[in-house]
Scaffold this motif. Structure first.
Motif, mmCIF file in Angstrom:
data_model
loop_
_atom_site.group_PDB
_atom_site.id
_atom_site.type_symbol
_atom_site.label_atom_id
_atom_site.label_comp_id
_atom_site.label_asym_id
_atom_site.label_seq_id
_atom_site.Cartn_x
_atom_site.Cartn_y
_atom_site.Cartn_z
ATOM 1 N N THR A 18 0.935 -1.567 0.009
ATOM 2 C CA THR A 18 -0.144 0.053 -0.009
ATOM 3 C C THR A 18 1.048 1.394 -0.076
ATOM 4 O OG1 THR A 18 -1.151 -1.152 1.357
ATOM 5 C CG2 THR A 18 -1.947 1.230 1.277
ATOM 6 N N LEU A 19 1.799 1.369 1.033
ATOM 7 C CA LEU A 19 2.720 2.418 0.838
ATOM 8 C C LEU A 19 3.207 2.499 -0.029
ATOM 9 C CD1 LEU A 19 3.496 2.348 5.221
ATOM 10 C CD2 LEU A 19 2.246 3.878 3.490
ATOM 11 N N GLY A 20 4.084 1.021 -0.675
ATOM 12 C CA GLY A 20 4.527 1.807 -2.119
ATOM 13 C C GLY A 20 4.083 2.031 -3.534
ATOM 14 N N MET A 21 2.674 1.942 -3.050
ATOM 15 C CA MET A 21 1.977 2.145 -4.411
ATOM 16 C C MET A 21 1.756 3.684 -4.358
ATOM 17 S SD MET A 21 -1.221 -1.058 -5.615
ATOM 18 C CE MET A 21 -1.735 -0.983 -4.187
ATOM 19 N N ILE A 22 1.803 4.167 -2.741
ATOM 20 C CA ILE A 22 1.080 5.612 -2.830
ATOM 21 C C ILE A 22 2.052 6.444 -2.986
ATOM 22 C CG2 ILE A 22 1.167 6.845 -1.325
ATOM 23 C CD1 ILE A 22 -1.809 4.800 0.349
ATOM 24 N N ALA A 23 3.572 5.976 -2.556
ATOM 25 C CA ALA A 23 4.724 6.768 -2.966
ATOM 26 C C ALA A 23 5.417 6.165 -4.330
ATOM 27 C CB ALA A 23 5.796 5.733 -2.096
ATOM 28 N N GLY A 24 4.922 5.625 -5.166
ATOM 29 C CA GLY A 24 5.037 5.507 -6.694
ATOM 30 C C GLY A 24 4.305 6.249 -7.339
ATOM 31 N N TYR A 25 3.017 6.670 -6.990
ATOM 32 C CA TYR A 25 1.493 6.570 -8.077
ATOM 33 C C TYR A 25 1.970 8.595 -7.637
ATOM 34 C CZ TYR A 25 -2.440 7.306 -10.270
ATOM 35 O OH TYR A 25 -3.893 7.984 -11.306
ATOM 36 N N PHE A 26 1.709 8.435 -6.454
ATOM 37 C CA PHE A 26 1.445 10.046 -6.707
ATOM 38 C C PHE A 26 2.940 10.694 -5.853
ATOM 39 C CE2 PHE A 26 -2.216 8.144 -4.767
ATOM 40 C CZ PHE A 26 -3.059 8.966 -4.910
ATOM 41 N N GLY A 27 4.629 10.503 -5.821
ATOM 42 C CA GLY A 27 5.134 11.148 -5.892
ATOM 43 C C GLY A 27 5.095 12.614 -5.097
ATOM 44 N N GLY A 28 6.507 12.745 -5.102
ATOM 45 C CA GLY A 28 6.428 13.951 -4.162
ATOM 46 C C GLY A 28 6.377 13.924 -3.019
ATOM 47 N N TRP A 29 6.173 15.251 -1.882
ATOM 48 C CA TRP A 29 6.023 14.730 -1.002
ATOM 49 C C TRP A 29 6.681 13.023 0.088
ATOM 50 C CZ3 TRP A 29 3.208 14.127 3.001
ATOM 51 C CH2 TRP A 29 1.541 14.339 3.037
ATOM 52 N N LEU A 30 5.095 12.612 -0.114
ATOM 53 C CA LEU A 30 4.681 11.777 0.212
ATOM 54 C C LEU A 30 5.652 10.844 -0.075
ATOM 55 C CD1 LEU A 30 1.491 11.010 -0.867
ATOM 56 C CD2 LEU A 30 1.730 11.032 1.129
ATOM 57 N N ASP A 31 6.295 10.334 -1.927
ATOM 58 C CA ASP A 31 7.270 9.665 -1.356
ATOM 59 C C ASP A 31 8.853 9.291 -0.447
ATOM 60 O OD1 ASP A 31 8.983 7.718 -3.597
ATOM 61 O OD2 ASP A 31 9.323 9.215 -4.954
ATOM 62 N N VAL A 32 8.671 10.965 -1.068
ATOM 63 C CA VAL A 32 9.934 11.428 0.019
ATOM 64 C C VAL A 32 9.480 10.554 1.468
ATOM 65 C CG1 VAL A 32 11.290 12.935 0.984
ATOM 66 C CG2 VAL A 32 10.340 13.348 -1.796
ATOM 67 N N VAL A 33 8.600 10.915 1.717
ATOM 68 C CA VAL A 33 9.079 10.652 3.449
ATOM 69 C C VAL A 33 8.738 8.986 3.601
ATOM 70 C CG1 VAL A 33 6.906 10.620 5.191
ATOM 71 C CG2 VAL A 33 7.507 12.889 3.923
ATOM 72 N N ILE A 34 7.660 8.853 2.467
ATOM 73 C CA ILE A 34 7.710 7.137 2.398
ATOM 74 C C ILE A 34 9.400 6.028 2.392
ATOM 75 C CG2 ILE A 34 6.548 5.120 1.384
ATOM 76 C CD1 ILE A 34 4.448 6.530 1.053
ATOM 77 N N MET A 35 9.997 6.804 1.129
ATOM 78 C CA MET A 35 11.413 6.253 0.697
ATOM 79 C C MET A 35 12.062 6.692 2.360
ATOM 80 S SD MET A 35 10.951 4.121 -1.319
ATOM 81 C CE MET A 35 9.327 3.973 -0.667
ATOM 82 N N ARG A 36 11.936 8.341 2.863
ATOM 83 C CA ARG A 36 12.630 7.454 3.657
ATOM 84 C C ARG A 36 12.821 6.907 5.002
ATOM 85 N NH1 ARG A 36 13.799 10.129 0.055
ATOM 86 N NH2 ARG A 36 15.295 7.881 -0.335
ATOM 87 N N ALA A 37 11.422 6.568 5.517
ATOM 88 C CA ALA A 37 11.320 5.784 6.040
ATOM 89 C C ALA A 37 11.730 4.663 6.212
ATOM 90 C CB ALA A 37 9.686 5.597 6.770
ATOM 91 N N VAL A 38 11.668 3.746 4.768
ATOM 92 C CA VAL A 38 12.059 2.630 4.547
ATOM 93 C C VAL A 38 13.701 2.910 4.324
ATOM 94 C CG1 VAL A 38 13.136 1.463 2.126
ATOM 95 C CG2 VAL A 38 10.340 2.113 2.450
ATOM 96 N N ASP A 39 14.768 3.767 4.181
ATOM 97 C CA ASP A 39 15.944 4.017 4.309
ATOM 98 C C ASP A 39 16.229 3.739 5.612
ATOM 99 O OD1 ASP A 39 16.048 4.056 1.367
ATOM 100 O OD2 ASP A 39 15.954 6.101 1.499
#
Length: 279
Positions: free
Chosen positions: A98-119
């Motif tokens: 769910t979080l990966g689809m949101i990050a990839g589909y919407f991009g922007g700040w959502l992508d940055v926040v989710i991917m930094r949490a992954v890192d």
């Protein structure tokens, strides 16, 4: 000749499925059909080796330090460990996808926040993070399921994001937006079916990690508490008596080995099959 070649290519899958079916049969049939109680023991029957007969009752895998039948405990412990791993994997897959689809589909700040949490999560050793959380919230089956699931979402989110970045550029996604289909419907009806295959393959490759983590936490005494058995705490209880009764550690270890090898072989076979289709 072609049939022999196909059987050879599928040998890993057949062997893996055989191992997993055998373990699942142990976890289902023994708790249902084996008459001995896995919790209550008989002190006059302690440390009996495999195939011993005590009071007219056969103990195929022997007994432990409290005279409890190891087959009964192993069957119940396998069922509990499998349940923990499967429920935790569902949490990890659903949350990560769910979080990966949101990050990839919407991009922007959502992508940055989710991917930094992954890192951040991937930078912390899983076993240390799990032990820390379990030590804080307390050992229990529910806590262990939640902790394993929540700490395992990152890899699924990363793969789901990468696949979503590919799918969102396809023409029928643009057509869906053009006719006014809501973003949620696009993700659910068009993006998710396209990334589900890779997530399932990833799940089969990630299950061995969850199995080892669950067994490690149980071995250290921070998982399900005795006298309820799991594969991890069976080995943890038997380690003190390994020179006297090595079967207490041998059989739970074999079950863990079968699960890990079976999942790895099945995952590798699915990866090779997906690569052949892609080619």
């Amino acid at each position: 000749m072609t049939r022999f070649w196909n059987a050879g290519r599928n040998a890993d899958a057949i062997f893996a499925i055989s191992l997993l079916v055998a373990v699942c049969a142990l976890s289902i049939l023994v708790p249902l059909l084996w008459p001995l109680d896995p919790i209550r023991g008989q002190l006059t029957a302690t440390f009996r080796p495999p195939m011993s007969v005590v009071g007219g009752q056969l103990h195929p895998l022997g007994t432990d330090q409290l005279g409890r039948d190891l087959l009964a405990r192993l069957g119940l412990g396998t069922a509990i460990s499998l349940g923990i791993v499967l429920f935790a994997s569902v949490i990890a897959v659903v949350l990560g996808t769910t979080l990966g689809m949101i990050a990839g589909y919407f991009g922007g700040w959502l992508d940055v926040v989710i991917m930094r949490a992954v890192d951040i999560q991937l930078a912390i050793p899983f076993i240390l993070l799990i032990l820390l959380i379990v030590a804080v919230v307390g050992p229990s089956m529910l806590n262990l399921i939640v902790v394993l699931g929540v700490t395992g979402w990152a890899i699924f989110a990363r793969v789901a994001r990468a696949r979503t970045l590919e799918v969102r550029e396809l023409e029928y996604i643009d057509a869906s937006r053009a006719i006014g289909l809501p973003n949620f419907a696009i993700l659910l009806r068009h993006v998710l079916p396209n990334i589900a295959g890779s997530q399932i393959v990833l799940l089969t490759l990630d299950l061995p990690r969850l199995i080892i983590l669950e067994a490690s936490v149980g071995f250290l005494g921070l998982g399900v508490q005795p006298p309820t058995p799991t594969l991890g705490n069976l080995i943890g209880e038997g380690r003190s008596f390994i020179l006297l009764a090595n079967w207490l550690v041998l059989y739970p270890g074999l079950v863990i080995g079968c699960l890990v090898v079976g999942c790895n072989l099945l995952g590798d076979w699915l990866v090779r099959r997906a690569d052949r289709r892609g080619a």
